[in-house]
Design an enzyme around this catalytic site. Structure first.
Site, PDB file in Angstrom:
ATOM      1  N   ASN A  14       0.828  -1.214   0.000  1.00  0.00           N
ATOM      2  CA  ASN A  14       0.000   0.000   0.000  1.00  0.00           C
ATOM      3  C   ASN A  14       0.859   1.259   0.000  1.00  0.00           C
ATOM      4  OD1 ASN A  14      -2.317  -1.618   0.243  1.00  0.00           O
ATOM      5  ND2 ASN A  14      -2.025  -1.748   2.454  1.00  0.00           N
ATOM      6  N   HIS A  66     -14.200  -1.498   6.822  1.00  0.00           N
ATOM      7  CA  HIS A  66     -13.077  -2.281   7.347  1.00  0.00           C
ATOM      8  C   HIS A  66     -13.391  -2.975   8.679  1.00  0.00           C
ATOM      9  CE1 HIS A  66      -8.849  -2.732   8.937  1.00  0.00           C
ATOM     10  NE2 HIS A  66      -8.671  -3.083   7.668  1.00  0.00           N
ATOM     11  N   GLU A 107     -15.804   4.359   3.691  1.00  0.00           N
ATOM     12  CA  GLU A 107     -14.374   4.520   3.399  1.00  0.00           C
ATOM     13  C   GLU A 107     -14.260   5.399   2.164  1.00  0.00           C
ATOM     14  OE1 GLU A 107     -12.364   0.705   3.013  1.00  0.00           O
ATOM     15  OE2 GLU A 107     -13.267   0.003   4.868  1.00  0.00           O
ATOM     16  N   SER A 166     -10.827  -0.837   0.566  1.00  0.00           N
ATOM     17  CA  SER A 166      -9.514  -1.481   0.593  1.00  0.00           C
ATOM     18  C   SER A 166      -9.436  -2.734  -0.255  1.00  0.00           C
ATOM     19  CB  SER A 166      -9.131  -1.807   2.034  1.00  0.00           C
ATOM     20  OG  SER A 166     -10.098  -2.635   2.630  1.00  0.00           O
ATOM     21  N   ASP A 198     -13.404   6.751   6.776  1.00  0.00           N
ATOM     22  CA  ASP A 198     -12.104   6.100   6.929  1.00  0.00           C
ATOM     23  C   ASP A 198     -11.337   6.351   5.632  1.00  0.00           C
ATOM     24  OD1 ASP A 198      -9.921   4.449   6.973  1.00  0.00           O
ATOM     25  OD2 ASP A 198     -10.994   2.661   7.653  1.00  0.00           O
ATOM     26  N   HIS A 251      -7.066   4.660   2.547  1.00  0.00           N
ATOM     27  CA  HIS A 251      -6.487   4.448   1.210  1.00  0.00           C
ATOM     28  C   HIS A 251      -6.663   5.654   0.285  1.00  0.00           C
ATOM     29  CE1 HIS A 251      -5.558   0.210   1.916  1.00  0.00           C
ATOM     30  NE2 HIS A 251      -6.652   0.216   2.649  1.00  0.00           N
ATOM     31  N   LYS A 262      -0.101   3.766   4.559  1.00  0.00           N
ATOM     32  CA  LYS A 262      -0.427   3.471   3.146  1.00  0.00           C
ATOM     33  C   LYS A 262       0.364   4.469   2.288  1.00  0.00           C
ATOM     34  CE  LYS A 262      -3.913   1.059   5.095  1.00  0.00           C
ATOM     35  NZ  LYS A 262      -3.683  -0.241   5.651  1.00  0.00           N
TER      36      LYS A 262
HETATM   37  C1  LIG Z   1      -9.785   0.823   5.212  1.00  0.00           C
HETATM   38  C2  LIG Z   1      -8.763   0.575   6.260  1.00  0.00           C
HETATM   39  N1  LIG Z   1      -8.904   1.174   7.450  1.00  0.00           N
HETATM   40  C3  LIG Z   1      -8.019   0.987   8.443  1.00  0.00           C
HETATM   41  C4  LIG Z   1      -6.930   0.172   8.264  1.00  0.00           C
HETATM   42  C5  LIG Z   1      -5.981  -0.041   9.391  1.00  0.00           C
HETATM   43  O1  LIG Z   1      -4.877   0.794   9.243  1.00  0.00           O
HETATM   44  P1  LIG Z   1      -3.476   0.336   9.829  1.00  0.00           P
HETATM   45  O2  LIG Z   1      -2.880  -0.592   8.833  1.00  0.00           O
HETATM   46  O3  LIG Z   1      -2.711   1.615   9.996  1.00  0.00           O
HETATM   47  O4  LIG Z   1      -3.745  -0.338  11.129  1.00  0.00           O
HETATM   48  C6  LIG Z   1      -6.718  -0.450   7.039  1.00  0.00           C
HETATM   49  C7  LIG Z   1      -5.519  -1.272   6.810  1.00  0.00           C
HETATM   50  O5  LIG Z   1      -5.499  -2.421   6.668  1.00  0.00           O
HETATM   51  C8  LIG Z   1      -7.666  -0.264   6.015  1.00  0.00           C
HETATM   52  O6  LIG Z   1      -7.538  -0.889   4.844  1.00  0.00           O
END
Ligand SMILES: Cc1ncc(COP(=O)(O)O)c(C=O)c1O
Length: 406
Positions: free
Chosen positions: A58, A144, A184, A188, A213, A216, A242
Protein backbone atom coordinates in the site's frame (compact mmCIF):
# COMPACT_ATOMS: atom_id res chain seq x y z
CA UNK A 1 -4.87 -36.16 26.39
CA UNK A 2 -4.79 -32.68 24.90
CA UNK A 3 -6.30 -29.72 26.70
CA UNK A 4 -9.57 -28.11 25.60
CA UNK A 5 -7.74 -25.24 23.97
CA UNK A 6 -5.27 -27.46 22.11
CA UNK A 7 -8.18 -29.46 20.71
CA UNK A 8 -10.03 -26.32 19.68
CA UNK A 9 -6.96 -24.81 17.99
CA UNK A 10 -6.17 -27.99 16.09
CA UNK A 11 -9.78 -28.36 14.88
CA UNK A 12 -10.05 -24.76 13.72
CA UNK A 13 -6.72 -24.85 11.91
CA UNK A 14 -7.66 -28.12 10.25
CA UNK A 15 -10.95 -26.65 9.02
CA UNK A 16 -9.20 -23.56 7.64
CA UNK A 17 -6.59 -25.71 5.87
CA UNK A 18 -9.35 -27.84 4.32
CA UNK A 19 -11.08 -24.72 2.96
CA UNK A 20 -7.89 -23.19 1.60
CA UNK A 21 -8.23 -20.39 4.16
CA UNK A 22 -5.23 -20.99 6.41
CA UNK A 23 -3.14 -17.83 6.82
CA UNK A 24 0.61 -18.04 7.13
CA UNK A 25 3.33 -15.44 7.37
CA UNK A 26 6.16 -15.24 4.88
CA UNK A 27 9.58 -13.95 5.84
CA UNK A 28 10.61 -11.33 3.31
CA UNK A 29 14.01 -9.72 3.09
CA UNK A 30 15.56 -6.80 1.29
CA UNK A 31 16.68 -7.13 -2.30
CA UNK A 32 20.21 -5.78 -1.82
CA UNK A 33 20.78 -5.58 -5.55
CA UNK A 34 18.09 -2.89 -5.59
CA UNK A 35 19.42 -0.68 -2.85
CA UNK A 36 21.96 1.12 -5.03
CA UNK A 37 19.06 2.76 -6.86
CA UNK A 38 16.35 2.35 -4.29
CA UNK A 39 13.94 5.15 -5.11
CA UNK A 40 13.86 4.79 -8.89
CA UNK A 41 13.08 1.13 -9.59
CA UNK A 42 10.08 -1.10 -8.96
CA UNK A 43 9.56 -2.21 -5.37
CA UNK A 44 11.06 -5.65 -4.86
CA UNK A 45 11.84 -8.05 -2.05
CA UNK A 46 13.48 -11.42 -1.64
CA UNK A 47 11.61 -14.50 -0.43
CA UNK A 48 13.43 -17.83 0.02
CA UNK A 49 16.36 -16.61 -2.06
CA UNK A 50 14.35 -15.30 -4.99
CA UNK A 51 13.53 -11.67 -5.90
CA UNK A 52 9.94 -10.60 -6.61
CA UNK A 53 8.39 -7.42 -7.94
CA UNK A 54 5.95 -6.32 -5.25
CA UNK A 55 2.42 -5.67 -6.56
CA UNK A 56 0.81 -5.99 -3.15
CA UNK A 57 1.98 -3.09 -1.02
CA UNK A 58 0.00 0.00 0.00
CA UNK A 59 3.07 2.22 -0.38
CA UNK A 60 1.24 3.95 -3.23
CA UNK A 61 3.65 6.85 -3.69
CA UNK A 62 6.79 4.82 -3.04
CA UNK A 63 7.59 7.02 -0.03
CA UNK A 64 8.79 4.15 2.18
CA UNK A 65 12.10 4.17 0.33
CA UNK A 66 12.72 7.89 -0.07
CA UNK A 67 16.17 8.70 1.40
CA UNK A 68 15.08 12.09 2.84
CA UNK A 69 12.36 10.33 4.82
CA UNK A 70 14.81 7.77 6.19
CA UNK A 71 16.87 10.79 7.31
CA UNK A 72 13.80 12.38 8.93
CA UNK A 73 13.23 9.20 10.95
CA UNK A 74 16.90 9.09 11.93
CA UNK A 75 16.90 12.74 12.97
CA UNK A 76 13.67 12.22 14.91
CA UNK A 77 15.24 9.30 16.80
CA UNK A 78 18.41 11.29 17.53
CA UNK A 79 16.38 14.24 18.78
CA UNK A 80 13.68 12.50 20.81
CA UNK A 81 15.03 8.97 21.35
CA UNK A 82 13.73 5.87 19.63
CA UNK A 83 10.53 5.57 21.64
CA UNK A 84 7.96 7.80 23.33
CA UNK A 85 8.54 6.15 26.69
CA UNK A 86 4.99 6.57 27.99
CA UNK A 87 1.34 6.90 27.08
CA UNK A 88 0.30 10.31 25.74
CA UNK A 89 -1.33 11.54 28.95
CA UNK A 90 1.70 10.65 31.04
CA UNK A 91 4.83 11.95 29.26
CA UNK A 92 4.46 10.45 25.78
CA UNK A 93 3.10 13.52 23.96
CA UNK A 94 5.68 15.92 22.52
CA UNK A 95 6.04 18.90 20.22
CA UNK A 96 6.75 16.38 17.40
CA UNK A 97 3.22 14.99 17.85
CA UNK A 98 1.70 18.45 18.05
CA UNK A 99 3.50 19.57 14.87
CA UNK A 100 2.10 16.57 12.96
CA UNK A 101 -1.42 17.15 14.29
CA UNK A 102 -1.25 20.81 13.21
CA UNK A 103 -0.04 19.90 9.73
CA UNK A 104 -2.85 17.36 9.28
CA UNK A 105 -5.41 19.94 10.41
CA UNK A 106 -4.00 22.55 7.99
CA UNK A 107 -4.25 20.03 5.13
CA UNK A 108 -7.82 18.96 5.82
CA UNK A 109 -9.46 21.95 7.53
CA UNK A 110 -10.35 19.98 10.67
CA UNK A 111 -9.99 21.75 14.02
CA UNK A 112 -8.07 19.09 15.87
CA UNK A 113 -6.35 15.71 15.54
CA UNK A 114 -5.41 12.74 17.70
CA UNK A 115 -2.57 10.35 16.84
CA UNK A 116 -2.66 6.57 17.18
CA UNK A 117 -0.06 3.86 16.53
CA UNK A 118 -2.22 2.27 13.80
CA UNK A 119 -5.33 2.85 11.78
CA UNK A 120 -6.86 -0.23 13.37
CA UNK A 121 -6.61 1.24 16.87
CA UNK A 122 -7.73 4.69 15.65
CA UNK A 123 -10.91 3.22 14.16
CA UNK A 124 -11.75 0.92 17.07
CA UNK A 125 -11.05 3.71 19.59
CA UNK A 126 -13.24 6.16 17.70
CA UNK A 127 -16.18 3.76 17.36
CA UNK A 128 -16.02 2.35 20.88
CA UNK A 129 -15.69 5.74 22.52
CA UNK A 130 -18.12 7.75 20.44
CA UNK A 131 -21.07 5.36 20.35
CA UNK A 132 -23.05 3.41 22.91
CA UNK A 133 -26.23 1.35 23.03
CA UNK A 134 -28.36 4.48 22.48
CA UNK A 135 -26.89 5.11 19.02
CA UNK A 136 -27.98 3.85 15.63
CA UNK A 137 -25.09 3.83 13.18
CA UNK A 138 -25.37 3.33 9.43
CA UNK A 139 -22.34 1.92 7.60
CA UNK A 140 -21.45 0.74 4.11
CA UNK A 141 -21.58 -3.07 3.76
CA UNK A 142 -17.85 -3.21 3.02
CA UNK A 143 -16.30 -1.06 5.75
CA UNK A 144 -13.08 -2.28 7.35
CA UNK A 145 -12.90 -4.89 10.12
CA UNK A 146 -11.58 -2.30 12.60
CA UNK A 147 -14.76 -0.24 12.22
CA UNK A 148 -16.98 -3.28 12.67
CA UNK A 149 -15.03 -4.45 15.73
CA UNK A 150 -15.24 -1.00 17.32
CA UNK A 151 -18.96 -0.72 16.61
CA UNK A 152 -19.61 -4.15 18.07
CA UNK A 153 -17.71 -3.21 21.21
CA UNK A 154 -19.66 0.05 21.46
CA UNK A 155 -23.04 -1.69 21.70
CA UNK A 156 -24.52 0.65 19.05
CA UNK A 157 -27.19 -0.66 16.69
CA UNK A 158 -25.50 -1.16 13.34
CA UNK A 159 -27.43 -0.88 10.05
CA UNK A 160 -25.55 -1.67 6.84
CA UNK A 161 -26.36 -0.11 3.48
CA UNK A 162 -25.63 -1.71 0.14
CA UNK A 163 -22.10 -0.97 -0.99
CA UNK A 164 -21.86 2.61 -2.31
CA UNK A 165 -25.66 2.80 -2.79
CA UNK A 166 -27.08 6.26 -2.06
CA UNK A 167 -30.63 4.90 -2.28
CA UNK A 168 -29.93 2.21 0.29
CA UNK A 169 -28.17 4.69 2.60
CA UNK A 170 -31.01 7.18 2.28
CA UNK A 171 -33.62 4.52 3.07
CA UNK A 172 -31.84 3.71 6.33
CA UNK A 173 -31.35 7.36 7.26
CA UNK A 174 -35.03 8.05 6.62
CA UNK A 175 -36.14 5.03 8.66
CA UNK A 176 -33.88 5.36 11.71
CA UNK A 177 -32.80 8.28 13.83
CA UNK A 178 -29.15 7.88 12.96
CA UNK A 179 -26.18 9.24 14.90
CA UNK A 180 -23.65 8.77 12.12
CA UNK A 181 -23.02 7.29 8.70
CA UNK A 182 -19.65 5.62 8.08
CA UNK A 183 -17.88 4.82 4.87
CA UNK A 184 -14.37 4.52 3.40
CA UNK A 185 -12.99 6.96 0.82
CA UNK A 186 -11.34 4.15 -1.19
CA UNK A 187 -12.49 0.61 -0.38
CA UNK A 188 -9.51 -1.48 0.59
CA UNK A 189 -10.49 -4.69 -1.20
CA UNK A 190 -12.48 -3.32 -4.16
CA UNK A 191 -10.53 -0.14 -4.89
CA UNK A 192 -13.67 1.83 -5.71
CA UNK A 193 -14.49 5.23 -4.18
CA UNK A 194 -17.43 6.31 -2.05
CA UNK A 195 -19.66 9.15 -3.32
CA UNK A 196 -18.32 11.49 -0.63
CA UNK A 197 -20.15 14.70 -1.60
CA UNK A 198 -23.51 12.94 -2.02
CA UNK A 199 -23.25 10.97 1.23
CA UNK A 200 -22.22 14.13 3.02
CA UNK A 201 -25.31 15.94 1.71
CA UNK A 202 -27.52 13.05 2.88
CA UNK A 203 -25.98 13.21 6.34
CA UNK A 204 -26.51 16.96 6.55
CA UNK A 205 -30.15 16.49 5.53
CA UNK A 206 -30.68 13.86 8.24
CA UNK A 207 -28.56 15.56 10.94
CA UNK A 208 -26.18 12.60 11.16
CA UNK A 209 -22.40 12.85 11.45
CA UNK A 210 -20.45 11.76 8.39
CA UNK A 211 -17.40 9.64 9.27
CA UNK A 212 -14.89 8.64 6.59
CA UNK A 213 -12.10 6.10 6.93
CA UNK A 214 -9.62 7.71 4.54
CA UNK A 215 -6.89 5.07 4.94
CA UNK A 216 -6.49 4.45 1.21
CA UNK A 217 -7.44 7.91 -0.05
CA UNK A 218 -5.34 10.26 2.05
CA UNK A 219 -2.49 11.83 0.06
CA UNK A 220 -3.58 10.13 -3.17
CA UNK A 221 -7.22 10.88 -3.89
CA UNK A 222 -8.33 14.26 -5.25
CA UNK A 223 -11.71 15.88 -4.83
CA UNK A 224 -12.55 16.06 -1.14
CA UNK A 225 -8.94 15.67 -0.06
CA UNK A 226 -7.98 19.27 0.61
CA UNK A 227 -8.32 22.04 3.15
CA UNK A 228 -12.10 21.96 2.65
CA UNK A 229 -12.45 18.28 3.61
CA UNK A 230 -13.84 19.28 7.00
CA UNK A 231 -16.75 21.04 5.30
CA UNK A 232 -17.94 17.67 3.94
CA UNK A 233 -16.67 15.24 6.55
CA UNK A 234 -17.23 15.47 10.31
CA UNK A 235 -14.65 12.86 11.28
CA UNK A 236 -11.83 11.72 8.99
CA UNK A 237 -9.47 8.88 9.89
CA UNK A 238 -6.18 9.07 8.02
CA UNK A 239 -3.44 6.47 8.20
CA UNK A 240 0.29 6.88 7.65
CA UNK A 241 0.99 3.25 6.67
CA UNK A 242 -0.43 3.47 3.15
CA UNK A 243 0.38 6.38 0.80
CA UNK A 244 2.67 8.04 3.35
CA UNK A 245 4.80 4.88 3.49
CA UNK A 246 5.34 4.94 7.28
CA UNK A 247 3.20 3.99 10.30
CA UNK A 248 0.44 5.33 12.54
CA UNK A 249 -2.86 7.14 12.09
CA UNK A 250 -4.90 10.16 13.14
CA UNK A 251 -8.53 10.90 13.91
CA UNK A 252 -9.41 14.38 12.63
CA UNK A 253 -12.49 16.30 13.72
CA UNK A 254 -13.80 19.07 15.93
CA UNK A 255 -11.89 20.21 19.02
CA UNK A 256 -14.82 18.97 21.13
CA UNK A 257 -14.56 15.47 19.63
CA UNK A 258 -10.79 15.27 20.10
CA UNK A 259 -11.03 16.53 23.72
CA UNK A 260 -13.70 13.88 24.33
CA UNK A 261 -11.45 11.14 22.89
CA UNK A 262 -8.46 12.34 24.94
CA UNK A 263 -10.49 11.91 28.11
CA UNK A 264 -12.25 8.67 27.19
CA UNK A 265 -10.55 6.60 24.46
CA UNK A 266 -8.98 3.65 26.23
CA UNK A 267 -6.71 2.81 23.27
CA UNK A 268 -5.27 6.33 23.59
CA UNK A 269 -5.07 6.58 27.35
CA UNK A 270 -3.70 3.14 28.15
CA UNK A 271 -1.15 2.64 25.36
CA UNK A 272 2.39 3.86 24.70
CA UNK A 273 2.24 6.88 22.40
CA UNK A 274 3.36 6.75 18.78
CA UNK A 275 7.09 7.45 18.96
CA UNK A 276 8.04 11.10 18.36
CA UNK A 277 10.47 9.88 15.69
CA UNK A 278 7.55 8.29 13.85
CA UNK A 279 5.52 11.47 14.29
CA UNK A 280 8.43 13.47 12.82
CA UNK A 281 8.62 10.95 9.98
CA UNK A 282 4.89 11.14 9.24
CA UNK A 283 5.15 14.95 9.22
CA UNK A 284 8.08 14.80 6.78
CA UNK A 285 6.20 12.28 4.60
CA UNK A 286 3.08 14.46 4.57
CA UNK A 287 5.14 17.48 3.53
CA UNK A 288 7.06 15.42 0.96
CA UNK A 289 3.87 14.15 -0.67
CA UNK A 290 2.52 17.72 -0.87
CA UNK A 291 5.78 19.02 -2.36
CA UNK A 292 5.94 16.23 -4.97
CA UNK A 293 2.64 16.16 -6.88
CA UNK A 294 4.48 14.41 -9.71
CA UNK A 295 4.33 11.22 -7.62
CA UNK A 296 0.54 11.25 -7.70
CA UNK A 297 0.74 11.92 -11.42
CA UNK A 298 3.10 8.96 -11.90
CA UNK A 299 0.77 6.73 -9.86
CA UNK A 300 -2.16 7.75 -12.08
CA UNK A 301 -0.10 7.00 -15.20
CA UNK A 302 0.82 3.58 -13.84
CA UNK A 303 -2.83 2.81 -13.02
CA UNK A 304 -3.88 3.85 -16.54
CA UNK A 305 -1.11 1.77 -18.11
CA UNK A 306 -2.07 -1.30 -16.07
CA UNK A 307 -5.74 -0.95 -16.96
CA UNK A 308 -5.03 -0.42 -20.65
CA UNK A 309 -2.76 -3.47 -20.84
CA UNK A 310 -5.34 -5.58 -18.98
CA UNK A 311 -8.05 -4.42 -21.37
CA UNK A 312 -5.88 -5.36 -24.36
CA UNK A 313 -5.14 -8.79 -22.84
CA UNK A 314 -8.82 -9.35 -21.82
CA UNK A 315 -7.85 -9.64 -18.16
CA UNK A 316 -11.11 -9.19 -16.21
CA UNK A 317 -10.62 -6.37 -13.69
CA UNK A 318 -13.32 -5.04 -11.38
CA UNK A 319 -13.36 -1.51 -12.81
CA UNK A 320 -11.51 0.44 -10.10
CA UNK A 321 -9.68 3.67 -11.02
CA UNK A 322 -7.44 3.67 -7.97
CA UNK A 323 -4.17 1.99 -7.06
CA UNK A 324 -6.13 -1.04 -5.80
CA UNK A 325 -7.01 -3.27 -8.76
CA UNK A 326 -8.96 -6.38 -7.79
CA UNK A 327 -9.45 -9.38 -10.06
CA UNK A 328 -12.24 -11.59 -8.75
CA UNK A 329 -11.63 -15.32 -9.15
CA UNK A 330 -14.27 -16.58 -6.72
CA UNK A 331 -12.81 -19.82 -5.45
CA UNK A 332 -10.26 -19.45 -2.63
CA UNK A 333 -8.06 -22.36 -3.75
CA UNK A 334 -7.96 -21.25 -7.36
CA UNK A 335 -7.07 -17.73 -6.21
CA UNK A 336 -4.12 -19.12 -4.27
CA UNK A 337 -3.07 -21.18 -7.27
CA UNK A 338 -3.07 -18.15 -9.57
CA UNK A 339 -1.07 -16.13 -7.03
CA UNK A 340 1.44 -18.97 -6.69
CA UNK A 341 1.88 -19.31 -10.43
CA UNK A 342 2.47 -15.58 -10.71
CA UNK A 343 5.13 -15.94 -8.03
CA UNK A 344 6.83 -18.55 -10.15
CA UNK A 345 7.20 -15.72 -12.69
CA UNK A 346 8.62 -13.30 -10.09
CA UNK A 347 5.38 -11.33 -9.64
CA UNK A 348 3.94 -10.99 -6.13
CA UNK A 349 0.24 -10.10 -5.82
CA UNK A 350 -2.12 -10.45 -2.86
CA UNK A 351 -4.48 -13.45 -2.74
CA UNK A 352 -7.45 -12.23 -0.69
CA UNK A 353 -9.85 -14.81 0.65
CA UNK A 354 -12.85 -14.92 3.01
CA UNK A 355 -13.42 -13.70 5.66
CA UNK A 356 -11.52 -10.62 4.43
CA UNK A 357 -13.89 -10.59 1.43
CA UNK A 358 -17.36 -12.21 1.09
CA UNK A 359 -17.49 -15.96 0.45
CA UNK A 360 -17.29 -16.71 -3.28
CA UNK A 361 -15.43 -13.48 -4.08
CA UNK A 362 -11.82 -14.52 -3.41
CA UNK A 363 -9.60 -12.32 -5.51
CA UNK A 364 -6.21 -11.14 -6.51
CA UNK A 365 -5.56 -7.69 -5.09
CA UNK A 366 -3.02 -6.04 -7.32
CA UNK A 367 -1.74 -2.71 -6.10
CA UNK A 368 0.16 -0.19 -8.17
CA UNK A 369 2.56 2.43 -6.92
CA UNK A 370 4.31 5.46 -8.38
CA UNK A 371 7.55 3.48 -8.05
CA UNK A 372 6.62 0.69 -10.48
CA UNK A 373 8.53 0.73 -13.75
CA UNK A 374 6.43 0.45 -16.95
CA UNK A 375 8.23 -2.73 -18.05
CA UNK A 376 7.40 -4.47 -14.77
CA UNK A 377 3.73 -3.51 -15.13
CA UNK A 378 3.78 -4.94 -18.67
CA UNK A 379 5.40 -8.17 -17.42
CA UNK A 380 2.81 -8.42 -14.64
CA UNK A 381 -0.11 -8.15 -17.07
CA UNK A 382 1.41 -10.55 -19.60
CA UNK A 383 2.01 -13.14 -16.89
CA UNK A 384 -1.45 -12.57 -15.47
CA UNK A 385 -3.11 -13.28 -18.81
CA UNK A 386 -1.02 -16.42 -19.32
CA UNK A 387 -1.58 -17.80 -15.83
CA UNK A 388 -5.34 -17.12 -15.89
CA UNK A 389 -5.82 -19.02 -19.12
CA UNK A 390 -3.52 -21.86 -17.99
CA UNK A 391 -5.39 -22.25 -14.66
CA UNK A 392 -8.75 -22.03 -16.41
CA UNK A 393 -10.03 -18.67 -15.12
CA UNK A 394 -12.14 -17.28 -17.95
CA UNK A 395 -10.81 -14.18 -19.62
CA UNK A 396 -13.45 -11.65 -20.59
CA UNK A 397 -14.67 -11.14 -24.09
CA UNK A 398 -13.79 -7.79 -25.54
CA UNK A 399 -17.34 -6.54 -25.02
CA UNK A 400 -17.30 -7.45 -21.32
CA UNK A 401 -13.85 -5.97 -21.00
CA UNK A 402 -15.11 -2.67 -22.39
CA UNK A 403 -17.97 -2.74 -19.86
CA UNK A 404 -15.61 -3.58 -17.04
CA UNK A 405 -13.38 -0.67 -17.86
CA UNK A 406 -15.92 2.06 -18.38
C1 LIG B 1 -9.78 0.82 5.21
C2 LIG B 1 -8.76 0.58 6.26
N1 LIG B 1 -8.90 1.17 7.45
C3 LIG B 1 -8.02 0.99 8.44
C4 LIG B 1 -6.93 0.17 8.26
C5 LIG B 1 -5.98 -0.04 9.39
O1 LIG B 1 -4.88 0.79 9.24
P1 LIG B 1 -3.48 0.34 9.83
O2 LIG B 1 -2.88 -0.59 8.83
O3 LIG B 1 -2.71 1.61 10.00
O4 LIG B 1 -3.74 -0.34 11.13
C6 LIG B 1 -6.72 -0.45 7.04
C7 LIG B 1 -5.52 -1.27 6.81
O5 LIG B 1 -5.50 -2.42 6.67
C8 LIG B 1 -7.67 -0.26 6.01
O6 LIG B 1 -7.54 -0.89 4.84
Amino acid sequence: MSSLLETKIAARQHALREQGLLRQRKVLSVDHALNTNASTSSPRFVFEGRAYVNFSSNDYLGLSRVPQLAEALHLGAQTYGVGSGASPLVTGYSDAHLALERELCALTGHEAALLFCSGFSANTALMKTLFDQHDIVVADKLVHASIIDGLQDSGAQLKRFLHNSLESAERLLARHQTSALITESVFSMDGDCAPIAELSALCRQHHAWFIVDDAHGFAVLDGYNNADAAKLIDVQVVTFGKALGCQGAAVLGSQALIDFLVSNAREYIYSTALSPANAALALAATQYSTAHPELQQKLLENIKLFKRLCREANVPLLGSDTAIQPLIIGDARQTLQVAEELRAAGIWVGAIRPPTVPVGSARLRITLTAAHAAEDIATCVAQLAQVLSRVGVPLVTERQAADNHR
